[in-house]
Write a protein that holds these residues in place. Structure first.
Motif: not given
Length: 222
Positions: A207-217
């Motif tokens: 979708x062209x969205x900079x992923x703001x999610x904080x993922x493990x590692x």
């Protein structure tokens, strides 16, 4: 006109639908059925409903955690990793979950003089979740319409679109997807490896969205 209830989990899909249909929504309902990630999701559902001035309630379905068989209800270690298309993802099905939730929501809608129940199932769910498919949603809507005096109907506008399509709508609405939860493991951060994390990353990327999610590692995604 406020004529609808929404089943809002606090994930990307239901939060997007909440914002899209906010002018019609009188009540947001979340269900606590004992999954690993329920508490994290519900916190975001509450946040967004409060932000929009929509009343929010939580219905306890603890019997599902006690009597239903699903890896979603057995702790983080039971959650398989990989893509939703993998066979092992079927273990995450909670039997008839949407049927139970829609039935309760229909009763609450009738009790509050409302006409519609909104649910944010989408096309990507169809492969492994039978209670997300178009035929099921139609059958449930027929049942709630016939089984209530006002003829309560189920509205599921995302049934035939993808999570990427939903993310594009959210982007247009200015939704911050950092304020949503997807990960089935329910840890401090998204694991980045379970089916719903993988789907989340793909949808935001496409979708062209900079992923703001904080993922493990790691902190760079796709």
């Amino acid at each position: 006109m406020k004529d609808s209830i929404i089943i809002v989990s606090g994930g990307m899909d239901s939060v997007t639908l909440l914002y899209e249909m906010r002018e019609r929504i009188a009540l947001g309902i979340s269900f606590d059925y004992g999954s690993n990630h329920n508490k994290r999701e519900i916190a975001f559902a509450k946040l967004h409903c409060e932000r929009l001035g929509i009343k929010h309630i939580v219905i306890d379905l603890d019997f599902m955690g006690k009597y239903f068989k699903s890896s979603l209800l057995e702790g983080a270690e039971a959650i398989p990793e990989g893509h939703y298309e993998a066979e092992n993802m079927k273990s995450t099905v909670v039997p008839f979950r949407n049927g139970i939730m829609l039935s309760i929501a229909a009763g609450i809608a009738e009790s509050n003089g409302l006409k519609y129940v909104l649910i944010a199932n989408h096309g990507g769910d169809h492969a492994i979740y039978p209670d997300c498919r178009a035929d099921f949603i139609k059958a449930m809507s027929d049942a709630t319409r016939l089984g209530t005096y006002p003829g309560i109907e189920v509205m599921a506008p995302y049934t035939d679109i993808t999570k990427t399509d939903i993310a594009r709508r959210g982007k247009a609405l200015g939704i911050n997807y950092a304020e949503t939860w997807s990960c089935y493991k329910g840890g401090e951060k998204h694991c980045g490896k379970c089916g719903t994390c993988v789907e989340r990353k793909e949808a935001l990327r496409d979708a062209g969205i900079d992923d703001p999610t904080i993922y493990e590692g790691w902190h760079q995604y796709y």
